[in-house]
Design a protein around this motif. Structure first.
Motif, PDB file in Angstrom:
ATOM      1  N   LEU A  22      48.714  19.357  57.697  1.00 29.22           N
ATOM      2  CA  LEU A  22      49.756  20.327  58.012  1.00 29.22           C
ATOM      3  C   LEU A  22      50.306  20.937  56.726  1.00 29.22           C
ATOM      4  CD1 LEU A  22      51.480  21.641  60.221  1.00 29.22           C
ATOM      5  CD2 LEU A  22      53.076  19.749  59.976  1.00 29.22           C
ATOM      6  N   LYS A  23      50.543  20.091  55.716  1.00 31.12           N
ATOM      7  CA  LYS A  23      51.027  20.602  54.430  1.00 31.12           C
ATOM      8  C   LYS A  23      50.018  21.559  53.814  1.00 31.12           C
ATOM      9  CE  LYS A  23      54.105  16.887  53.018  1.00 31.12           C
ATOM     10  NZ  LYS A  23      54.315  15.801  52.057  1.00 31.12           N
ATOM     11  N   MET A  24      48.728  21.227  53.898  1.00 34.78           N
ATOM     12  CA  MET A  24      47.699  22.086  53.336  1.00 34.78           C
ATOM     13  C   MET A  24      47.663  23.429  54.054  1.00 34.78           C
ATOM     14  SD  MET A  24      46.475  20.487  50.812  1.00 34.78           S
ATOM     15  CE  MET A  24      44.894  21.167  50.385  1.00 34.78           C
ATOM     16  N   GLU A  25      47.864  23.416  55.384  1.00 36.37           N
ATOM     17  CA  GLU A  25      47.879  24.663  56.144  1.00 36.37           C
ATOM     18  C   GLU A  25      49.091  25.511  55.774  1.00 36.37           C
ATOM     19  OE1 GLU A  25      47.695  23.687  60.300  1.00 36.37           O
ATOM     20  OE2 GLU A  25      45.808  22.609  60.062  1.00 36.37           O
ATOM     21  N   ASN A  26      50.205  24.851  55.468  1.00 36.27           N
ATOM     22  CA  ASN A  26      51.431  25.565  55.127  1.00 36.27           C
ATOM     23  C   ASN A  26      51.527  25.902  53.644  1.00 36.27           C
ATOM     24  OD1 ASN A  26      52.395  25.587  57.737  1.00 36.27           O
ATOM     25  ND2 ASN A  26      53.376  23.593  57.527  1.00 36.27           N
ATOM     26  N   LYS A  27      50.521  25.547  52.896  1.00 33.86           N
ATOM     27  CA  LYS A  27      50.504  25.818  51.470  1.00 33.86           C
ATOM     28  C   LYS A  27      50.539  27.326  51.228  1.00 33.86           C
ATOM     29  CE  LYS A  27      48.188  23.690  47.602  1.00 33.86           C
ATOM     30  NZ  LYS A  27      46.994  22.989  47.145  1.00 33.86           N
ATOM     31  N   LEU A  28      51.286  27.727  50.231  1.00 33.83           N
ATOM     32  CA  LEU A  28      51.368  29.139  49.869  1.00 33.83           C
ATOM     33  C   LEU A  28      50.071  29.590  49.209  1.00 33.83           C
ATOM     34  CD1 LEU A  28      54.932  29.096  48.290  1.00 33.83           C
ATOM     35  CD2 LEU A  28      54.304  30.042  50.509  1.00 33.83           C
ATOM     36  N   ASP A  29      49.730  30.851  49.396  1.00 28.83           N
ATOM     37  CA  ASP A  29      48.582  31.409  48.689  1.00 28.83           C
ATOM     38  C   ASP A  29      48.895  31.523  47.203  1.00 28.83           C
ATOM     39  OD1 ASP A  29      47.067  31.872  51.060  1.00 28.83           O
ATOM     40  OD2 ASP A  29      48.180  33.730  51.388  1.00 28.83           O
ATOM     41  N   LYS A 103      53.780  21.926  41.855  1.00 28.65           N
ATOM     42  CA  LYS A 103      52.536  21.162  42.009  1.00 28.65           C
ATOM     43  C   LYS A 103      52.250  20.937  43.490  1.00 28.65           C
ATOM     44  CE  LYS A 103      50.170  17.139  40.288  1.00 28.65           C
ATOM     45  NZ  LYS A 103      50.273  15.893  39.542  1.00 28.65           N
ATOM     46  N   ASN A 104      51.066  21.319  43.923  1.00 27.72           N
ATOM     47  CA  ASN A 104      50.608  21.168  45.309  1.00 27.72           C
ATOM     48  C   ASN A 104      51.350  22.049  46.313  1.00 27.72           C
ATOM     49  OD1 ASN A 104      48.724  19.191  44.500  1.00 27.72           O
ATOM     50  ND2 ASN A 104      50.337  17.643  44.552  1.00 27.72           N
ATOM     51  N   VAL A 105      52.047  23.061  45.847  1.00 27.27           N
ATOM     52  CA  VAL A 105      52.775  23.964  46.748  1.00 27.27           C
ATOM     53  C   VAL A 105      51.958  25.209  47.065  1.00 27.27           C
ATOM     54  CG1 VAL A 105      54.821  25.455  46.921  1.00 27.27           C
ATOM     55  CG2 VAL A 105      55.041  23.147  46.033  1.00 27.27           C
ATOM     56  N   SER A 106      51.172  25.660  46.073  1.00 20.97           N
ATOM     57  CA  SER A 106      50.398  26.891  46.283  1.00 20.97           C
ATOM     58  C   SER A 106      48.986  26.726  45.735  1.00 20.97           C
ATOM     59  CB  SER A 106      51.079  28.079  45.615  1.00 20.97           C
ATOM     60  OG  SER A 106      51.046  27.945  44.212  1.00 20.97           O
ATOM     61  N   ASN A 107      48.127  27.606  46.183  1.00 17.13           N
ATOM     62  CA  ASN A 107      46.747  27.584  45.713  1.00 17.13           C
ATOM     63  C   ASN A 107      46.613  28.176  44.315  1.00 17.13           C
ATOM     64  OD1 ASN A 107      45.682  26.455  48.114  1.00 17.13           O
ATOM     65  ND2 ASN A 107      45.882  28.453  49.091  1.00 17.13           N
ATOM     66  N   PHE A 108      47.464  29.149  43.993  1.00 17.58           N
ATOM     67  CA  PHE A 108      47.405  29.828  42.702  1.00 17.58           C
ATOM     68  C   PHE A 108      48.816  30.075  42.193  1.00 17.58           C
ATOM     69  CE2 PHE A 108      43.583  31.014  44.991  1.00 17.58           C
ATOM     70  CZ  PHE A 108      42.598  30.700  44.057  1.00 17.58           C
ATOM     71  N   HIS A 109      48.945  30.124  40.865  1.00 19.24           N
ATOM     72  CA  HIS A 109      50.232  30.442  40.246  1.00 19.24           C
ATOM     73  C   HIS A 109      50.036  31.573  39.248  1.00 19.24           C
ATOM     74  CE1 HIS A 109      54.329  29.958  38.974  1.00 19.24           C
ATOM     75  NE2 HIS A 109      53.917  30.001  37.718  1.00 19.24           N
ATOM     76  N   LEU A 110      50.966  32.503  39.268  1.00 17.12           N
ATOM     77  CA  LEU A 110      50.934  33.672  38.400  1.00 17.12           C
ATOM     78  C   LEU A 110      52.118  33.625  37.444  1.00 17.12           C
ATOM     79  CD1 LEU A 110      49.890  36.571  37.718  1.00 17.12           C
ATOM     80  CD2 LEU A 110      51.365  37.381  39.569  1.00 17.12           C
ATOM     81  N   ILE A 111      51.824  33.707  36.161  1.00 16.65           N
ATOM     82  CA  ILE A 111      52.875  33.860  35.154  1.00 16.65           C
ATOM     83  C   ILE A 111      53.026  35.357  34.960  1.00 16.65           C
ATOM     84  CG2 ILE A 111      53.477  33.491  32.741  1.00 16.65           C
ATOM     85  CD1 ILE A 111      52.012  30.801  32.952  1.00 16.65           C
ATOM     86  N   LEU A 112      54.177  35.861  35.365  1.00 15.52           N
ATOM     87  CA  LEU A 112      54.379  37.298  35.452  1.00 15.52           C
ATOM     88  C   LEU A 112      55.417  37.757  34.435  1.00 15.52           C
ATOM     89  CD1 LEU A 112      53.501  39.716  37.203  1.00 15.52           C
ATOM     90  CD2 LEU A 112      55.295  39.110  38.807  1.00 15.52           C
ATOM     91  N   ASN A 113      55.095  38.803  33.719  1.00 20.52           N
ATOM     92  CA  ASN A 113      56.063  39.409  32.807  1.00 20.52           C
ATOM     93  C   ASN A 113      57.034  40.261  33.617  1.00 20.52           C
ATOM     94  OD1 ASN A 113      54.895  38.217  30.615  1.00 20.52           O
ATOM     95  ND2 ASN A 113      53.915  40.065  29.856  1.00 20.52           N
ATOM     96  N   PRO A 114      58.268  40.432  33.139  1.00 18.64           N
ATOM     97  CA  PRO A 114      59.278  41.166  33.904  1.00 18.64           C
ATOM     98  C   PRO A 114      59.168  42.681  33.841  1.00 18.64           C
ATOM     99  CG  PRO A 114      60.226  40.317  31.892  1.00 18.64           C
ATOM    100  CD  PRO A 114      58.824  39.796  31.952  1.00 18.64           C
ATOM    101  N   ASP A 115      58.202  43.196  33.110  1.00 18.71           N
ATOM    102  CA  ASP A 115      58.128  44.642  32.906  1.00 18.71           C
ATOM    103  C   ASP A 115      56.777  45.228  33.301  1.00 18.71           C
ATOM    104  OD1 ASP A 115      56.636  43.463  30.912  1.00 18.71           O
ATOM    105  OD2 ASP A 115      57.447  44.697  29.298  1.00 18.71           O
ATOM    106  N   VAL A 116      56.153  44.659  34.318  1.00 17.43           N
ATOM    107  CA  VAL A 116      54.845  45.159  34.741  1.00 17.43           C
ATOM    108  C   VAL A 116      54.906  45.710  36.156  1.00 17.43           C
ATOM    109  CG1 VAL A 116      53.568  43.579  33.247  1.00 17.43           C
ATOM    110  CG2 VAL A 116      54.083  42.907  35.579  1.00 17.43           C
ATOM    111  N   SER A 117      53.971  46.575  36.447  1.00 16.53           N
ATOM    112  CA  SER A 117      53.816  47.046  37.822  1.00 16.53           C
ATOM    113  C   SER A 117      52.331  47.029  38.128  1.00 16.53           C
ATOM    114  CB  SER A 117      54.410  48.441  38.008  1.00 16.53           C
ATOM    115  OG  SER A 117      53.767  49.365  37.173  1.00 16.53           O
TER     116      SER A 117
END
Length: 184
Positions: A22-29, A103-117
């Protein structure tokens, strides 16, 4: 008594396995983090909107490094979590706070700069590329300036001329041909 224990233990394991599934199904992309300090609110809003428009199950963490919690209550959205630090702990440590938390919340993590589009298709396309080759653990898009000129991002082994050109912008004219002629 022993038989009863194993029956209950077996049921517990089945229930635990269901819970894990269930946790794996509810995991964020995707999760993403933006470390904030003295950001232009207009640019930051554009970045946040780009992320929120991405068609994925996601969550954005805003790490506020300002002493006075400058960005509190600015972005109210169920896919955003605001984390006030109360002091400037830096870009790297700010992102590390979130990486430990997700950890174990999402499949991928993005380090995002505050000034991009970016366009709504960019992040799904990057994820698609990552999923094609499990040996790849990091990926970055081609970065452009607003005038559509290529913006060279950090590389593992930058040339001395690149380091000097980036650090001493008044020397740009000396290194222009060196930096722009590099092939990636």
């Amino acid at each position: 008594m022993e038989k009863l224990f194993f029956k209950h233990y077996s049921m517990f394991l089945k229930d635990k396995k269901k819970l894990i599934n269930l946790k794996m199904e509810n995991k964020l992309d995707l999760t993403a983090s933006i470390v904030l300090f003295n950001e232009d609110l207009k640019e930051l809003t554009k970045t946040v909107d780009c992320f929120l428009n991405t068609p994925l199950k996601k969550k954005l963490f805003l790490i506020d490094n300002t002493p006075k919690k400058k960005f509190k209550n600015i972005f109210e959205h169920n896919e955003i979590e605001y984390i006030p630090v109360g002091k400037n702990i830096g870009f790297g440590l700010g992102h590390n706070l979130i990486i430990k938390k997700i950890k174990n919340v999402s499949n991928f993590h993005l380090i995002l700069n505050p000034d991009v589009s970016f366009k709504v298709s960019v992040i799904p396309n990057l994820i698609s590329e990552l999923e094609k080759d499990k040996d790849v653990s990091m990926i970055a898009p081609k970065v452009l300036f607003p005038n559509k000129q290529h913006q060279y991002s950090c590389r593992r082994y930058p040339l001395i001329s690149e380091l000097l050109e980036r650090r001493f912008t008044f020397l740009n004219y000396l290194f222009k041909n060196c930096v722009l002629s590099l092939k990636f």
